[in-house]
Write an enzyme that holds these catalytic residues in place. Sequence first.
Site, PDB file in Angstrom:
ATOM      1  N   ASP A   1      78.524  70.321   8.575  1.00  0.00           N
ATOM      2  CA  ASP A   1      78.296  71.412   7.610  1.00  0.00           C
ATOM      3  C   ASP A   1      78.580  72.802   8.181  1.00  0.00           C
ATOM      4  O   ASP A   1      79.128  73.662   7.489  1.00  0.00           O
ATOM      5  CB  ASP A   1      76.889  71.324   6.994  1.00  0.00           C
ATOM      6  CG  ASP A   1      75.782  71.225   8.025  1.00  0.00           C
ATOM      7  OD1 ASP A   1      76.090  71.170   9.232  1.00  0.00           O
ATOM      8  OD2 ASP A   1      74.609  71.206   7.626  1.00  0.00           O
TER       9      ASP A   1
ATOM     10  N   THR B   1      80.546  63.625  11.693  1.00  0.00           N
ATOM     11  CA  THR B   1      79.282  63.842  12.419  1.00  0.00           C
ATOM     12  C   THR B   1      78.521  62.528  12.438  1.00  0.00           C
ATOM     13  O   THR B   1      78.532  61.795  11.437  1.00  0.00           O
ATOM     14  CB  THR B   1      78.388  64.927  11.769  1.00  0.00           C
ATOM     15  OG1 THR B   1      77.043  64.790  12.279  1.00  0.00           O
ATOM     16  CG2 THR B   1      78.327  64.827  10.259  1.00  0.00           C
TER      17      THR B   1
ATOM     18  N   ASP C   1      75.468  62.176  12.274  1.00  0.00           N
ATOM     19  CA  ASP C   1      74.186  62.281  11.568  1.00  0.00           C
ATOM     20  C   ASP C   1      74.198  61.745  10.131  1.00  0.00           C
ATOM     21  O   ASP C   1      73.153  61.490   9.558  1.00  0.00           O
ATOM     22  CB  ASP C   1      73.712  63.733  11.547  1.00  0.00           C
ATOM     23  CG  ASP C   1      73.309  64.213  12.930  1.00  0.00           C
ATOM     24  OD1 ASP C   1      73.170  63.373  13.833  1.00  0.00           O
ATOM     25  OD2 ASP C   1      73.152  65.436  13.101  1.00  0.00           O
TER      26      ASP C   1
ATOM     27  N   ARG D   1      69.246  65.761  13.941  1.00  0.00           N
ATOM     28  CA  ARG D   1      68.486  67.015  14.046  1.00  0.00           C
ATOM     29  C   ARG D   1      67.666  67.278  12.786  1.00  0.00           C
ATOM     30  O   ARG D   1      66.521  67.648  12.850  1.00  0.00           O
ATOM     31  CB  ARG D   1      69.465  68.156  14.301  1.00  0.00           C
ATOM     32  CG  ARG D   1      68.805  69.429  14.718  1.00  0.00           C
ATOM     33  CD  ARG D   1      69.786  70.474  15.179  1.00  0.00           C
ATOM     34  NE  ARG D   1      71.153  70.232  14.761  1.00  0.00           N
ATOM     35  CZ  ARG D   1      72.209  70.645  15.424  1.00  0.00           C
ATOM     36  NH1 ARG D   1      72.060  71.273  16.558  1.00  0.00           N
ATOM     37  NH2 ARG D   1      73.431  70.431  14.963  1.00  0.00           N
TER      38      ARG D   1
HETATM   39  O1  F6P Z   1      76.289  65.917  16.147  1.00  0.00           O
HETATM   40  C1  F6P Z   1      75.041  66.131  15.584  1.00  0.00           C
HETATM   41  C2  F6P Z   1      74.022  65.987  16.637  1.00  0.00           C
HETATM   42  O2  F6P Z   1      74.222  64.720  17.136  1.00  0.00           O
HETATM   43  C3  F6P Z   1      72.555  66.151  16.229  1.00  0.00           C
HETATM   44  O3  F6P Z   1      71.936  64.997  15.787  1.00  0.00           O
HETATM   45  C4  F6P Z   1      71.949  66.694  17.499  1.00  0.00           C
HETATM   46  O4  F6P Z   1      70.787  67.406  17.259  1.00  0.00           O
HETATM   47  C5  F6P Z   1      73.024  67.560  18.016  1.00  0.00           C
HETATM   48  O5  F6P Z   1      74.222  66.923  17.657  1.00  0.00           O
HETATM   49  C6  F6P Z   1      72.977  67.879  19.466  1.00  0.00           C
HETATM   50  O6  F6P Z   1      74.204  68.358  19.859  1.00  0.00           O
HETATM   51  P1  F6P Z   1      74.535  69.367  21.034  1.00  0.00           P
HETATM   52  O7  F6P Z   1      73.856  68.832  22.244  1.00  0.00           O
HETATM   53  O8  F6P Z   1      76.007  69.342  21.120  1.00  0.00           O
HETATM   54  O9  F6P Z   1      73.995  70.695  20.626  1.00  0.00           O
END
Ligand code: F6P
Length: 326
Positions: free
Chosen positions: A106, A129, A131, A175
Amino acid sequence: MKKIKTIGVLTSGGDAPGMNAAIRAVVRTSTYHGCHVLGIQRGFTGLLENLFIPLQNHSVAQKISLGGTFLKSSRCPEFKTRKARSAAWQNIQLQGIDALVVIGGDGSFRGADLLVKEFGLPVIGVPGTIDNDIYGTDYTIGFDTAVNTAVQAVDKLRDTADSHNMVFFVEVMGRDAGFIALNTSISTGAEATMIPEVQTDIGKLCEYLELERRKNKTSGIIIVAEGEEQGSASAVAAKVKERLPNYETRVTTLGHVQRGGSPTANDRVLASILGHDAVVALLDGKTGMMVGVVNNQTVFTPFHEAYSRHREINKRWVNIAYILSL
Ligand code: F6P
């Protein structure tokens, strides 16, 4: 409308298995329709730092099975400023890019939407993604692989949990959403699932664990989504331990292992179809939209809807997960 001759492609935000398959599909479809492709490295950062590489069909050979993204990705907070976007627009024009495919989540679609609205650049988004939290598609690229990775890990944890009569709190990614947690939970027969979309009462969770013990269940697996309101898996484990001090509890955070690895067949197929359909959409004059798959049909959702609306978790599935764990 200007005829599209050169298409740019970038991957942005957290990487997801299947992104390479999507890039491959964009390149091969563009070539088929007589267009050139420029790969942009490191997401929107590459537009600011002039990280452009020409891609031909042979450039994407043997990429379909690779995890990560060979174009590399980044989160680019700078792109939130008009100054940075104007600089990007200058570089886009200098490179002769007529249209863009943005593969990401997003946050990436917010940036893409601004390129459309401020400069009239035709852009189509592809949901990538792990998620699975993007409105306008049943599945995002990378979700299936991430769930399979989590399931393999939880199956292994179950072996040791069972051998030692332990209760494991396993934190999976997500997240703001519980999609990975819920599917992992159903697939592994976890005793409980904690996700941001549904409130969990720790007292009731403890009562339930006690009941299970009385029925001679020797081990317990509690899947905790990263975005769970009660806190991390360690925080939840500590709260349970306070009430049930005799329980042997352990915490495992699966973390970024869920983002890596070779994409599953499902993710490769999804990425290939969406990458193809993104290019065809641009050539048909579509812009400012994300391409997704809903009920096996390709659908287009305006960017602002894709990033401002929430994809709902299936609450019925949450209940089914509970019934099946009893
Ligand atoms: O790609 C999404 C995600 O996997 C979320 O679930 C997670 O919070 C986040 O990425 C963490 O990513 P980064 O460590 O790159 O900030």
